[in-house]
Motif scaffolding. Structure first.
Motif, PDB file in Angstrom:
ATOM      1  N   ASP A 811     -37.486  41.634  41.115  1.00 48.04           N
ATOM      2  CA  ASP A 811     -37.472  40.950  42.411  1.00 48.04           C
ATOM      3  C   ASP A 811     -37.130  41.921  43.532  1.00 48.04           C
ATOM      4  OD1 ASP A 811     -38.006  38.631  41.077  1.00 48.04           O
ATOM      5  OD2 ASP A 811     -36.418  37.465  42.039  1.00 48.04           O
ATOM      6  N   ASP A 812     -36.153  42.775  43.298  1.00 47.17           N
ATOM      7  CA  ASP A 812     -35.763  43.748  44.321  1.00 47.17           C
ATOM      8  C   ASP A 812     -36.931  44.671  44.665  1.00 47.17           C
ATOM      9  OD1 ASP A 812     -33.159  42.727  44.298  1.00 47.17           O
ATOM     10  OD2 ASP A 812     -32.506  44.144  42.746  1.00 47.17           O
ATOM     11  N   VAL A 813     -37.644  45.125  43.642  1.00 47.39           N
ATOM     12  CA  VAL A 813     -38.788  46.009  43.877  1.00 47.39           C
ATOM     13  C   VAL A 813     -39.879  45.280  44.650  1.00 47.39           C
ATOM     14  CG1 VAL A 813     -40.620  47.357  42.779  1.00 47.39           C
ATOM     15  CG2 VAL A 813     -38.282  47.428  41.862  1.00 47.39           C
ATOM     16  N   ALA A 814     -40.144  44.033  44.260  1.00 46.03           N
ATOM     17  CA  ALA A 814     -41.183  43.255  44.936  1.00 46.03           C
ATOM     18  C   ALA A 814     -40.856  43.052  46.403  1.00 46.03           C
ATOM     19  CB  ALA A 814     -41.345  41.903  44.240  1.00 46.03           C
ATOM     20  N   LYS A 815     -39.609  42.730  46.700  1.00 46.90           N
ATOM     21  CA  LYS A 815     -39.229  42.510  48.098  1.00 46.90           C
ATOM     22  C   LYS A 815     -39.190  43.822  48.875  1.00 46.90           C
ATOM     23  CE  LYS A 815     -38.743  38.246  46.918  1.00 46.90           C
ATOM     24  NZ  LYS A 815     -39.910  37.345  47.040  1.00 46.90           N
ATOM     25  N   ARG A 816     -38.810  44.904  48.231  1.00 43.61           N
ATOM     26  CA  ARG A 816     -38.789  46.206  48.923  1.00 43.61           C
ATOM     27  C   ARG A 816     -40.203  46.671  49.237  1.00 43.61           C
ATOM     28  NH1 ARG A 816     -36.692  49.255  52.740  1.00 43.61           N
ATOM     29  NH2 ARG A 816     -36.333  51.452  52.180  1.00 43.61           N
ATOM     30  N   LEU A 817     -41.170  46.329  48.392  1.00 42.65           N
ATOM     31  CA  LEU A 817     -42.560  46.682  48.684  1.00 42.65           C
ATOM     32  C   LEU A 817     -43.017  46.096  50.022  1.00 42.65           C
ATOM     33  CD1 LEU A 817     -44.280  46.423  45.190  1.00 42.65           C
ATOM     34  CD2 LEU A 817     -44.356  48.411  46.709  1.00 42.65           C
ATOM     35  N   ILE A 818     -42.447  44.961  50.425  1.00 44.10           N
ATOM     36  CA  ILE A 818     -42.794  44.381  51.728  1.00 44.10           C
ATOM     37  C   ILE A 818     -42.420  45.353  52.841  1.00 44.10           C
ATOM     38  CG2 ILE A 818     -42.307  42.477  53.325  1.00 44.10           C
ATOM     39  CD1 ILE A 818     -41.733  40.725  50.849  1.00 44.10           C
ATOM     40  N   VAL A 878     -31.717  45.639  47.404  1.00 46.24           N
ATOM     41  CA  VAL A 878     -31.181  44.279  47.283  1.00 46.24           C
ATOM     42  C   VAL A 878     -31.183  43.557  48.624  1.00 46.24           C
ATOM     43  CG1 VAL A 878     -29.782  44.887  45.285  1.00 46.24           C
ATOM     44  CG2 VAL A 878     -28.768  44.999  47.577  1.00 46.24           C
ATOM     45  N   ASN A 879     -31.242  44.311  49.726  1.00 44.31           N
ATOM     46  CA  ASN A 879     -31.289  43.677  51.045  1.00 44.31           C
ATOM     47  C   ASN A 879     -32.710  43.461  51.548  1.00 44.31           C
ATOM     48  OD1 ASN A 879     -28.485  43.599  51.283  1.00 44.31           O
ATOM     49  ND2 ASN A 879     -28.381  45.644  52.215  1.00 44.31           N
ATOM     50  N   ALA A 880     -33.683  43.920  50.807  1.00 50.82           N
ATOM     51  CA  ALA A 880     -35.075  43.788  51.242  1.00 50.82           C
ATOM     52  C   ALA A 880     -35.538  42.345  51.100  1.00 50.82           C
ATOM     53  CB  ALA A 880     -35.954  44.718  50.404  1.00 50.82           C
ATOM     54  N   PRO A 881     -36.508  41.958  51.962  1.00 54.47           N
ATOM     55  CA  PRO A 881     -37.111  42.746  53.037  1.00 54.47           C
ATOM     56  C   PRO A 881     -36.260  42.716  54.301  1.00 54.47           C
ATOM     57  CG  PRO A 881     -38.152  40.599  52.956  1.00 54.47           C
ATOM     58  CD  PRO A 881     -37.158  40.629  51.824  1.00 54.47           C
ATOM     59  N   HIS A 882     -36.491  43.693  55.166  1.00 59.01           N
ATOM     60  CA  HIS A 882     -35.748  43.806  56.412  1.00 59.01           C
ATOM     61  C   HIS A 882     -36.613  43.318  57.575  1.00 59.01           C
ATOM     62  CE1 HIS A 882     -33.784  46.711  53.693  1.00 59.01           C
ATOM     63  NE2 HIS A 882     -32.690  46.494  54.401  1.00 59.01           N
ATOM     64  N   THR A 883     -36.096  42.397  58.335  1.00 59.37           N
ATOM     65  CA  THR A 883     -36.814  41.891  59.505  1.00 59.37           C
ATOM     66  C   THR A 883     -36.465  42.730  60.725  1.00 59.37           C
ATOM     67  OG1 THR A 883     -35.021  40.366  60.051  1.00 59.37           O
ATOM     68  CG2 THR A 883     -36.750  39.546  58.586  1.00 59.37           C
ATOM     69  N   ALA A 884     -37.242  42.561  61.788  1.00 61.15           N
ATOM     70  CA  ALA A 884     -36.936  43.253  63.039  1.00 61.15           C
ATOM     71  C   ALA A 884     -35.573  42.816  63.554  1.00 61.15           C
ATOM     72  CB  ALA A 884     -38.041  42.959  64.059  1.00 61.15           C
ATOM     73  N   ALA A 885     -35.283  41.525  63.442  1.00 61.14           N
ATOM     74  CA  ALA A 885     -34.008  41.016  63.937  1.00 61.14           C
ATOM     75  C   ALA A 885     -32.828  41.614  63.180  1.00 61.14           C
ATOM     76  CB  ALA A 885     -33.979  39.493  63.830  1.00 61.14           C
ATOM     77  N   SER A 886     -33.028  41.883  61.890  1.00 65.95           N
ATOM     78  CA  SER A 886     -31.906  42.380  61.083  1.00 65.95           C
ATOM     79  C   SER A 886     -31.529  43.817  61.433  1.00 65.95           C
ATOM     80  CB  SER A 886     -32.239  42.272  59.592  1.00 65.95           C
ATOM     81  OG  SER A 886     -33.233  43.225  59.215  1.00 65.95           O
ATOM     82  N   VAL A 887     -32.458  44.578  62.001  1.00 64.55           N
ATOM     83  CA  VAL A 887     -32.132  45.966  62.375  1.00 64.55           C
ATOM     84  C   VAL A 887     -31.892  46.117  63.873  1.00 64.55           C
ATOM     85  CG1 VAL A 887     -33.341  46.970  60.412  1.00 64.55           C
ATOM     86  CG2 VAL A 887     -34.573  46.612  62.536  1.00 64.55           C
ATOM     87  N   ALA A 888     -32.395  45.156  64.663  1.00 64.61           N
ATOM     88  CA  ALA A 888     -32.196  45.222  66.126  1.00 64.61           C
ATOM     89  C   ALA A 888     -30.868  44.569  66.469  1.00 64.61           C
ATOM     90  CB  ALA A 888     -33.345  44.537  66.852  1.00 64.61           C
ATOM     91  N   LYS A 912     -46.792  48.906  61.288  1.00 63.63           N
ATOM     92  CA  LYS A 912     -45.763  48.186  60.550  1.00 63.63           C
ATOM     93  C   LYS A 912     -46.058  46.691  60.476  1.00 63.63           C
ATOM     94  CE  LYS A 912     -41.624  47.247  58.800  1.00 63.63           C
ATOM     95  NZ  LYS A 912     -41.266  47.620  57.418  1.00 63.63           N
ATOM     96  N   TYR A 913     -45.989  46.121  59.259  1.00 60.20           N
ATOM     97  CA  TYR A 913     -45.957  44.667  59.099  1.00 60.20           C
ATOM     98  C   TYR A 913     -44.492  44.245  59.061  1.00 60.20           C
ATOM     99  CZ  TYR A 913     -45.689  40.138  56.848  1.00 60.20           C
ATOM    100  OH  TYR A 913     -45.371  38.841  56.569  1.00 60.20           O
ATOM    101  N   TRP A 914     -44.137  43.351  59.970  1.00 52.47           N
ATOM    102  CA  TRP A 914     -42.764  42.877  60.042  1.00 52.47           C
ATOM    103  C   TRP A 914     -42.655  41.494  59.396  1.00 52.47           C
ATOM    104  CZ3 TRP A 914     -38.845  45.936  61.591  1.00 52.47           C
ATOM    105  CH2 TRP A 914     -39.161  47.053  62.360  1.00 52.47           C
ATOM    106  N   PRO A 915     -41.943  41.373  58.294  1.00 52.17           N
ATOM    107  CA  PRO A 915     -41.752  40.034  57.709  1.00 52.17           C
ATOM    108  C   PRO A 915     -40.956  39.160  58.665  1.00 52.17           C
ATOM    109  CG  PRO A 915     -40.287  41.627  56.657  1.00 52.17           C
ATOM    110  CD  PRO A 915     -41.205  42.422  57.547  1.00 52.17           C
ATOM    111  N   PRO A 916     -41.289  37.891  58.783  1.00 51.34           N
ATOM    112  CA  PRO A 916     -40.603  37.029  59.745  1.00 51.34           C
ATOM    113  C   PRO A 916     -39.238  36.534  59.273  1.00 51.34           C
ATOM    114  CG  PRO A 916     -42.319  35.805  58.627  1.00 51.34           C
ATOM    115  CD  PRO A 916     -42.436  37.218  58.150  1.00 51.34           C
ATOM    116  N   VAL A 917     -38.980  36.578  57.943  1.00 49.94           N
ATOM    117  CA  VAL A 917     -37.701  36.115  57.400  1.00 49.94           C
ATOM    118  C   VAL A 917     -37.204  37.120  56.374  1.00 49.94           C
ATOM    119  CG1 VAL A 917     -38.185  33.663  57.765  1.00 49.94           C
ATOM    120  CG2 VAL A 917     -38.838  34.740  55.599  1.00 49.94           C
ATOM    121  N   ARG A 918     -35.900  37.051  56.098  1.00 47.53           N
ATOM    122  CA  ARG A 918     -35.325  37.878  55.046  1.00 47.53           C
ATOM    123  C   ARG A 918     -35.487  37.185  53.699  1.00 47.53           C
ATOM    124  NH1 ARG A 918     -29.608  40.056  56.100  1.00 47.53           N
ATOM    125  NH2 ARG A 918     -30.303  41.418  54.393  1.00 47.53           N
ATOM    126  N   ARG A 919     -34.895  37.736  52.664  1.00 48.61           N
ATOM    127  CA  ARG A 919     -35.101  37.174  51.330  1.00 48.61           C
ATOM    128  C   ARG A 919     -34.662  35.713  51.294  1.00 48.61           C
ATOM    129  NH1 ARG A 919     -33.726  40.430  45.843  1.00 48.61           N
ATOM    130  NH2 ARG A 919     -34.202  42.108  47.333  1.00 48.61           N
TER     131      ARG A 919
END
Length: 940
Positions: A811-818, A878-888, A912-919
């Motif tokens: 799961d961590d790898v799959a979400k980090r691929l995002i 484990v924190n992936a994926p990262h949204t724009a809001a999470s780093v801004a 960059k594709y920005w996911p709209p939500v975190r995990r």
């Protein structure tokens, strides 16, 4: 690429991978013509389209002409951001589609007056069949009787007969509207509302009687009519089903269209198919995802309540956006307009002495013309109209939102009325008619629906266009990058292949139009059937199944029909390898078979010893073996001919699942390696888009001895398949040729590839998969390979050692691929803790190398966690994926830099594709099941 895999040529590579025992030589002659250019293929399609006679369809029976708003045509139907997406199993990168689907569910629950709706069904008739099965599961009655409304759609009755016979259900057809008494015992009841004849009546009494007898009630309702008529829920229905076709989805000679199903409170866990729910992400923000029972269908196998492939996402999105664009007031206005036109036509016919069957109706009337039905229909056809021939004395007419005053006058003329007055007088005449004139006040709808702001906000084209763009931007589809899903073949859906789908000569054709009006469609269908038969080694093909799951069911029903015709009623056991798709087992149960699992060996192949033991144990009851070839593990099994021969020797039939046909075309054929019947996924191998989880087409192909048992249809324009094979089986979907409206895509694919091009595509797909396996093998073990050390068109990367060494999960790898700009490969199927990767032939080496780079970098990040550079509970994986809001944010507290979080490789900075939500927290959503649009305040 060849250097990486250690072969001198692509041909040598594929011949080394594919067992010599199943190789086929390139054919000297072929039914498939040499490859055409794009311009030539489009010109031929134009010629086929022109052979369809333009007509105004007023046949009804669940299919209506409709106006698709141009903003939806351009921004959904013809937009690769929507049609090239995959099923939203990775919810973080599917929020746009999931929002559209939960809007669909909300639309259905509001209009039906029931608690929960799923995210679409295949069509109305199969939805009724699923409703019947749901009633059987949920009812406490031990009866096997299911009561069917005599005024049901004829295609629905036929599908019910086929599905009921397979699982031992007794159908009892009754004229419910005329007061026929129910049996003393039953488990369910089905009512058509309004009836196929157009009749509107109050079924409350019969629904109450069914409940007293211990049964559940299933009501098939017209959603447009429900804007004016009382909802099924208010009538006491337990389940409502139907189609959303007339909500802006072209008829397409039968599909694809999104069926629907809604249930009362307490039946949520019984819903088949997919259900979108609301959960929250790692920041506590609302987020959409597929709810619990969607995943249960995969893991429960033969105990699944339905087949997971039961959905039409792209068409559900179109129907939902039709409701969003029009809103409740707009839908009600369309319905009033339709009802007025039907009443005006009925009154005009009465004025000229005609007898109209029912006084209370919505959009459909039946007219009695003793001995003259054919004459009336021919007169209407001479003016360009198609009416329904009910019998020698009865003509059916259905009006819709496209019907005009001139149309009504022409139909009246066909019945003998004089030539019409001036257009203005006709316009006034039907505008002054009273809608639902004879419908009882107690059946008129008086409650509100579609009250959520989404149905009131996007009324201008500007607003609608921006809303659709906003939703599409939240998603990841093939227009952004590779979707390397194993077993799913997410390949290019070429623009030229897609072009004809929107042409009115294909799109605005009724599935029950007269044969003389659809010569172009029938010619195209026959050509495609012939081409598919050739490349698979079978004798006959039916294009009716409108999903891979329906193709599986049709193939197994053909096997059951064959055994029964031979007097082998006891042959009901279906052997299925443990590695098989979960859909296989579910289909076998729906076909009335008993599943027996066959083990696989350490190499991922069918265990021959266990197979022989199971065959011996069930020698007298063996019906079939279902296998996938190449195997679900992504390898060409060397012993496949021995496997099929062993089954045949025991009197069984072999079903070869066609999911992996993209690894075989041109090099081997199912019919030559011992297959008796197969389904093919046109939405995989033959380039029809997945559409976010549907449409799909799963044609079924068979050897000559099974061909007579392929799907039939009571309203088909012809009674045979390609090659003139007459059939005896029943239908598995509502329309004779299933989702015929998208068959031009596969026709164009084969026509532009030619036989040689199909072979080249296979070789390129196999090369790509082996290239990935070769490049990644030193970082992630490749779980299964064939005798030559090669994989087929996909490979399984084993991430279990990574978890053991680093604690990082699949799961961590799959979400980090995002974060790296990728959709994850298939997770934990067919082996838990693995990724199954299928690059297809459509991806170039740059995209393959980008994926390889991402996977190697993720492995390095996991190693950094293992080395203690980052804490196990606070690292980029484990924190992936990262949204724009999470780093801004001013309060970045993680031990790794923001740049690494969102730009792990330099190429992402400008693309960059920005996911709209975190995990997303799946468990939270299952504990708090919410499956309708959340209030706007939830997103504040």
């Amino acid at each position: 690429m060849l250097a990486a895999v250690g072969h001198d040529s692509v041909e040598a590579l594929v011949k080394a991978a594919v067992p010599a025992s199943i190789h086929v030589a390139e054919r000297a002659t072929s039914d498939i013509p040499p490859a055409a250019s794009e311009a030539e293929a489009l010109a031929e399609l134009r010629e086929l389209a022109s052979a369809n006679r333009p007509a105004r369809p007023m046949i009804g029976l669940g299919y209506y002409d409709t106006f698709t708003p141009s903003v939806i045509t351009r921004n959904v139907l013809e937009n690769p951001s929507w049609y090239t997406a995959y099923t939203p199993y990775q919810p973080e990168i599917s929020q746009g589609r999931l929002e559209a689907l939960i809007t669909f569910q909300t639309m259905v629950t509001d209009l039906t007056g029931l608690a929960t709706a799923n995210a679409s069904m295949l069509d109305e008739s199969t939805a009724v069949a699923e409703g019947m099965l749901l009633a059987r599961r949920a009812s406490k009655s031990r009866s096997d009787v299911f009561v069917v409304d005599a005024d049901a759609l004829p295609q629905t009755k036929a599908v019910l007969r086929q599905r009921a016979a397979a699982v031992g259900i007794t159908l009892v057809e009754l004229a419910l509207a005329d007061g026929a008494a129910l049996p003393e015992e039953l488990f369910g009841l089905f009512v058509q509302y309004p009836g196929a004849s157009g009749r509107v009546w109050d079924p409350t009494g019969v629904i109450d009687a069914a409940h007293v007898a211990g049964g559940l009630s299933v009501v098939a309702a017209d959603l447009l009519a429900l804007t004016l008529l009382r909802s099924p829920g208010s009538l006491g229905a337990d389940v409502a089903v139907g189609t959303t076709q007339r909500f802006g989805v072209p008829m397409g000679f039968g599909g694809p269209h999104a069926g629907y199903m809604a249930v009362r409170q307490g039946l949520e866990r019984q819903l088949p198919g997919r259900l979108v729910g609301v959960s929250q992400d790692a920041d506590g923000q609302p987020a959409y995802r597929l709810a619990l029972q969607t995943r249960e269908q995969h893991i429960r196998r033969e105990k699944a309540t339905s087949n997971i492939c039961t959905a039409q996402v792209l068409l559900a999105v179109m129907a939902a956006m039709y409701a969003v664009y029009h809103g409740p007031d707009g839908l009600r206005a369309i319905a009033v307009d339709v009802a007025r036109k039907a009443e005006a036509l009925a009154q005009r016919l009465r004025d000229y002495g005609q007898s109209v069957h029912h006084d209370a109706f919505f959009d459909t009337i039946r007219v009695t013309v003793p001995g003259l039905a054919r004459t009336v229909i021919d007169r209407a056809r001479s003016k360009g109209y198609q009416l329904f021939w009910a019998d020698e004395a009865t003509v059916g007419i259905s009006v819709d939102e496209t019907t005009t005053a001139d149309d009504l006058a022409a139909i009246a003329w066909a019945f003998g009325a004089p030539e019409a007055d001036e257009h203005g007088d006709r316009q006034v005449e039907w505008e002054q008619a009273e809608p639902l004139a004879q419908v009882a006040a107690s059946l008129r709808r008086d409650d509100e629906y579609l009250t959520h702001p989404v149905f009131h906000t996007h009324r201008s084209e500007t607003a609608m266009m921006r809303y659709l763009k906003q939703l599409a931007d939240r998603d990841y589809a093939l227009d952004r990058g590779m979707i390397p899903l194993g077993s799913c073949t997410m390949k290019l859906n070429a623009a030229t292949e897609m072009a004809a789908v929107s042409w009115p000569e294909f799109a605005r054709v009724h599935p029950f139009a007269p044969e003389a009006d659809v010569h172009g469609y029938l010619a195209m269908i026959e050509q495609l059937e012939t081409w598919l038969a050739e490349v698979t080694g079978y004798d006959s093909v039916s294009l009716q199944p409108n999903a891979g799951s329906q193709g599986e069911l049709a193939g197994l029903l053909a096997i059951r029909g064959y055994h029964r015709a031979n007097g082998d009623e006891a042959r009901t056991v279906c052997l299925i390898p443990s590695s098989a798709h979960g859909t296989n087992a579910a289909s076998a149960v729906l076909a009335g078979m008993r599943v027996v699992v066959v083990a696989c060996d350490d190499a991922g192949n069918v265990d021959l010893d266990d197979l022989r033991a199971k065959i011996a144990a069930h020698a007298e009851t063996l019906a079939a073996l279902m296998i996938t070839y190449p195997s679900t593990h992504g390898v060409y099994e060397q012993d496949v001919v021995q496997i099929t021969q062993a089954v045949h020797d025991a009197g069984g039939q072999v079903y070869v699942d066609g999911a992996n046909l993209n690894a075989l075309l041109g090099y081997a054929r199912f019919g030559d390696l011992g297959g008796d019947v197969s389904h093919l996924n046109l939405h995989k191998t033959f380039a029809i888009p997945h559409g976010g989880g549907g449409p799909g087409i799963g044609p079924v192909a068979a050897k000559a001895h099974l061909a007579p048992y392929l799907p039939s249809h009571p309203l088909a324009q012809r009674a045979d398949h390609a090659g003139g094979v007459r059939f005896e089986g029943g239908p598995v979907s509502a329309a004779p040729y299933g989702s015929a409206g998208i068959l031009p895509i596969s026709w164009a694919y084969v026509r532009m590839m030619g036989a040689a091009g199909l072979r080249d595509a296979t070789a390129a797909a196999v090369l790509s998969a082996n290239y990935l396996a070769a490049r990644l093998r030193e970082h992630f073990p490749v779980l299964y390979t064939g005798a030559s050390g090669l994989v087929a068109h996909e490979c399984i990367l084993d991430l279990r050692p990574l978890r053991e060494q680093t604690g990082i999960t699949v799961d961590d790898v799959a979400k980090r691929l995002i974060d790296y700009g990728f959709h994850a490969p298939t997770m934990s199927f067919p082996v838990a803790g693995t990724l199954m990767v299928e690059p297809t032939e459509s991806e170039d080496i740059d995209e393959l190398d980008r994926f390889i780079e991402a996977m190697i970098a993720i492995k390095a990040e996991a190693s950094a966690v293992a080395a203690g550079e980052w804490p196990a509970d606070d690292n980029p994986l484990v924190n992936a994926p990262h949204t724009a809001a999470s780093v801004a944010t001013d309060s970045w507290t993680h031990p790794y830099p923001r740049e690494l979080a969102v730009y792990p490789v330099a190429s992402l900075v400008r693309a960059k594709y920005w996911p709209p939500v975190r995990r997303i927290d799946q468990a939270w959503g299952d504990r708090h099941l919410v499956c309708a649009c959340p209030p706007i305040e939830a997103f504040a």
